[in-house]
Design a protein around this motif. Structure first.
Motif, short mmCIF file in Angstrom:
data_model
loop_
_atom_site.label_atom_id
_atom_site.label_comp_id
_atom_site.label_asym_id
_atom_site.label_seq_id
_atom_site.Cartn_x
_atom_site.Cartn_y
_atom_site.Cartn_z
N ARG A 187 0.80 -1.22 0.00
CA ARG A 187 0.00 0.00 0.00
C ARG A 187 0.84 1.28 0.00
NH1 ARG A 187 -0.92 1.97 5.34
NH2 ARG A 187 -0.01 0.66 6.96
N LYS A 188 2.15 1.16 0.15
CA LYS A 188 3.02 2.33 0.12
C LYS A 188 4.09 2.23 -0.95
CE LYS A 188 2.29 3.68 4.93
NZ LYS A 188 2.88 4.18 6.18
N ASN B 158 4.46 7.13 -9.47
CA ASN B 158 5.55 6.40 -8.82
C ASN B 158 5.49 6.71 -7.33
OD1 ASN B 158 7.82 4.89 -8.29
ND2 ASN B 158 9.25 6.50 -8.89
N THR B 159 5.06 5.75 -6.55
CA THR B 159 4.92 5.92 -5.11
C THR B 159 5.86 4.95 -4.41
OG1 THR B 159 2.62 6.62 -5.29
CG2 THR B 159 3.33 5.81 -3.15
N PHE B 160 6.65 5.46 -3.46
CA PHE B 160 7.63 4.63 -2.78
C PHE B 160 7.73 5.07 -1.32
CE2 PHE B 160 9.71 8.21 -4.73
CZ PHE B 160 10.54 8.71 -3.74
N PHE B 161 8.30 4.20 -0.50
CA PHE B 161 8.42 4.45 0.93
C PHE B 161 9.89 4.56 1.30
CE2 PHE B 161 8.52 3.11 5.42
CZ PHE B 161 7.58 3.99 5.94
N HIS B 162 10.20 5.51 2.19
CA HIS B 162 11.57 5.74 2.63
C HIS B 162 11.65 5.57 4.14
CE1 HIS B 162 15.28 8.65 2.76
NE2 HIS B 162 15.60 7.41 3.01
N ASN B 163 12.39 4.56 4.58
CA ASN B 163 12.63 4.36 6.01
C ASN B 163 13.62 5.39 6.51
OD1 ASN B 163 11.11 1.83 6.71
ND2 ASN B 163 12.37 1.02 5.05
N LEU B 164 13.25 6.13 7.56
CA LEU B 164 14.09 7.19 8.11
C LEU B 164 14.66 6.77 9.46
CD1 LEU B 164 11.89 10.30 7.26
CD2 LEU B 164 13.79 9.34 5.95
N GLU B 165 15.72 7.45 9.84
CA GLU B 165 16.47 7.08 11.04
C GLU B 165 15.96 7.83 12.27
OE1 GLU B 165 21.20 6.72 12.37
OE2 GLU B 165 20.62 7.63 10.46
N ASN B 166 15.96 7.16 13.39
CA ASN B 166 15.72 7.80 14.68
C ASN B 166 17.07 7.95 15.37
OD1 ASN B 166 15.12 8.52 17.34
ND2 ASN B 166 13.32 7.19 17.45
N ILE B 167 17.59 9.19 15.37
CA ILE B 167 18.91 9.45 15.94
C ILE B 167 18.77 9.60 17.45
CG2 ILE B 167 20.83 11.08 16.02
CD1 ILE B 167 20.32 11.72 13.12
N ASN B 168 19.50 8.78 18.16
CA ASN B 168 19.45 8.78 19.62
C ASN B 168 20.49 9.76 20.17
OD1 ASN B 168 18.65 8.00 22.20
ND2 ASN B 168 20.17 6.35 22.28
N LEU B 169 20.04 10.80 20.86
CA LEU B 169 20.96 11.81 21.38
C LEU B 169 21.78 11.24 22.54
CD1 LEU B 169 18.63 14.95 21.47
CD2 LEU B 169 20.25 14.27 19.69
#
Length: 666
Positions: free
Chosen positions: A111-112, A133-144
């Motif tokens: 669906r994404k 053209n639909t695509f999904f981008h996994n993003l980072e969770n930066i831990n401080l």
């Protein structure tokens, strides 16, 4: 239909032989009478020359299947894959029945992640095409990381611990074109719609947001942004010229996630309260453009483009009017020689409000006493001369010189030069050395007087060379190398004039080879190398009157990519493909200032060393009656070599399995 065409062809052959045998002159020859003597039915000239389009059967293909996806610790092991199980469906359809032409192509992975393309034409009078053209981008969770737990001035505020982020992006294109019958005139509409939706991490400051009380914070941000551009235009031949006129409108709208609110303590600039921060502006613009091109002649052609654009920031009130005019003259005095003269003039008139204010969540407004710096308006003139020469078959030489001059208003307010001048020289060669062996090379040298910003060099050099070799039908090779070097002698910082130079260096190497080991087995291997290095002086602001200068600070990123693949057909109707790719990357930022080396060194936080390996195996087997089955397996493993340096880990692995059944008609 076939017998009728054969009969006509034989008849005309007999007719030609009869004319030659009887020796008819142009005055006494009666075509219709001779055709009657031969027993050939007479048809009108219009019918004789009409073209009969062949009958093309429809073609269709449908894929049905299921997609299994799972990850361990890190979904970014597949950065652009939505890691959820889902059915898969894809297909294509081709129909041709003159004057109608229709082609459909679509893929639904989840669906994404999906794509589609629809193309319809009615002869040459109407063309419509829509693509998605639909695509999904996994993003980072930066831990401080808390650099100093004992400090009362600096701290961290993590509001999104263990949150997972990703953005779905959809790109839609639409083209509609109408043509007048029997005349080259067209009207068209083009639209481009880009929508981004999801969640991402927002890093910001809390506390007072200023010295003596700074809290680094992370939190979740909702994203629902849309960019729409549409263009309406028409073009035609008007006597000796071709003309195209178009009007375009562009909007960037934020339906969610425009601004965030957090509580800030009182500072010297405003009272305490819940204030907006990290706001994304909504933008709009329009343009009118006219293009003129003379009809092509044997040696001389010219074209001109004029455009007027309006841009505005609906959030801040800033505006800009941009006029651009470009003219190109092409002269071909010899078959092997062409000369191009190009001139562009760009006039940018920018404006912004004189004051700025901030409103807290309760509606209380604080207006800052200092005036806002005026926007930079500028004029840019660019002229270039290009020569293209083909001394012999297989050799193409090109040379270009370009001069650019920029004049600015309000430059002093931004600590910039009033004018900047750029000189660029380019040389390239494309040579076919021998059969199967080609060499390409180019070199660019650029000098800039009074560069605009610190990232611009005083001079730069770029070069690239590639060799492609096809020694036989069983093997081919490609080797490419590019290098870029930039130098800046004096950097501009408002706090000090003691900062010196900046140097950058980029190296790229790409090599690949394909070998046909057997009639049913081929092998491809490749290697890529990337290195990007910056070395420069950096100035840090300080609490005192003397700024901190960090000399010769270096930053470097390096990557090695190795890959190998096999394509194997062990038996008819069975195709197997195997691929492995391994990437080794490192990165580091090395400051020298003692303020950045303790209590925890900034370099330890910026150092990166990873290993990324991807394996892929796929196979497809063709059954009877147009059926086939396929399986595709992908596995990715990311290893963070320095994951324990500060207690953070970026290790993870993931796999994707797709099972499909295909049916083909036609």
């Amino acid at each position: 239909m076939m017998k009728s065409n054969i009969k006509k062809i034989i008849g005309f052959l007999i007719l030609s032989l009869a004319i030659a045998g009887r020796g008819y002159s142009a005055d006494e020859f009666d075509e219709h009478k001779l055709m009657e003597e031969l027993g050939i039915e007479h048809v009108e000239d219009k019918e004789k020359i009409s073209y009969q389009f062949p009958e093309i059967k429809p073609e269709a293909t449908v894929f049905l299947g299921h997609r299994l996806a799972d990850s361990h610790d890190l979904e970014r092991a597949f950065e652009y894959e939505y890691m959820k199980d889902s059915p898969v469906f894809s297909g294509d359809l081709k129909l041709f029945r003159f004057p109608h032409r229709l082609q459909l192509d679509f893929d639904l992975n989840n669906r994404k992640d999906y794509q589609g393309d629809v193309h319809y034409a009615f002869g040459e009078l109407f063309i419509a095409r829509w693509s998605n053209n639909t695509f999904f981008h996994n993003l980072e969770n930066i831990n401080l990381t808390d650099l100093d737990t004992s400090s009362s001035i600096y701290g961290i505020d993590i509001k999104d611990k263990n949150a997972e982020y990703g953005i779905k992006s959809g790109i839609n294109n639409l083209l509609l074109r109408l043509k007048t019958p029997d005349f080259p005139a067209h009207a068209y509409i083009r639209t481009l719609n880009v929508n981004r939706e999801g969640e991402q991490q927002q890093r910001s400051l809390s506390g007072t947001g200023y010295f003596q009380n700074v809290q680094r914070a992370t939190q979740k941000r909702e994203i629902d942004w849309n960019t729409l551009t549409y263009t309406v235009g028409a073009n035609s031949h008007l006597g000796p010229v071709e003309v195209d006129f178009s009007h375009a409108e562009k909007r960037f709208d934020i339906r969610d996630g425009e601004v965030m609110h957090n509580f800030y303590e009182a500072s010297a600039f405003r009272p305490a309260g819940t204030f907006p921060h990290n706001q994304f502006p909504e933008l709009k613009g329009s343009s009118n453009e006219i293009k003129i091109h003379n009809n092509y002649t044997e040696s001389l052609s010219a074209s001109a483009t004029f455009s007027l654009k309006e841009r505005s920031n609906k959030t801040s009130g800033a505006t800009a009017d941009i006029f651009k005019g470009t003219g190109i003259l092409q002269w071909t005095p010899l078959t092997r020689l062409s000369l191009f003269l190009r001139y562009s003039h760009i006039d940018t008139d920018a404006d912004n409000p004189n004051t700025a204010s901030i409103k807290d969540i309760n509606g209380s407004v604080t207006t800052y006493t200092e005036s806002v710096k005026p926007s930079i308006s500028k004029t840019t003139d660019i002229v270039s001369l290009t020569g293209r020469y083909k001394p012999e078959t297989g050799v193409m030489l090109l040379a270009r010189y370009q001069f650019e001059n920029i004049e600015r208003d309000n430059a002093d307010d931004w600590n910039l030069e009033d004018s900047t001048r750029k000189n660029t020289a380019l040389f390239s060669a494309d040579i076919k050395v021998m059969k199967g062996l080609k060499v390409k090379a180019n070199y660019i040298h650029r000098t800039i007087n009074s560069p605009s910003y610190n990232t611009e060099p005083d001079n730069s050099d770029e070069g690239a060379a590639s060799i492609s070799w096809l020694p036989s039908a069983e093997m081919n090779f490609l080797l490419n190398y590019s290098i870029a070097s930039e130098k800046r002698n004096y950097l501009v910082f408002s706090e000090t004039q003691d900062a010196k130079d900046r140097k950058t260096r980029t190296d790229n190497i790409l090599g690949s080879g394909t070998f046909k080991l057997l009639n049913n087995l081929s092998f491809t291997a490749s290697y890529a190398f990337l290195r990007y290095k910056i070395q420069q002086d950096i100035v840090y602001d300080s609490l005192g009157d003397v700024p901190l200068i960090d000399s010769n600070v270096s930053s470097k990123d390096t990557a090695h990519v190795y890959s190998a693949s096999f394509d194997y057909v062990p038996v008819d109707k069975l195709n197997l493909v195997a691929l492995v790719s391994h990437t080794r990357s490192t990165g580091e930022f090395l400051p020298n200032s003692q303020d950045l080396l303790g209590p925890i060194s900034i370099s330890s936080l910026s150092r990166q060393k990873t290993r990324d390996t991807v394996y892929q195996v796929s196979g497809e087997y063709e059954f009877k009656y147009g059926f086939s089955g396929a399986i595709d397996f992908k596995y990715s493993d990311i290893e963070d070599i320095l994951s324990d340096a500060n207690g953070n880990s970026q290790d993870g692995d993931a796999y994707i399995i797709i099972l499909r059944i295909k049916k083909r008609w036609g």
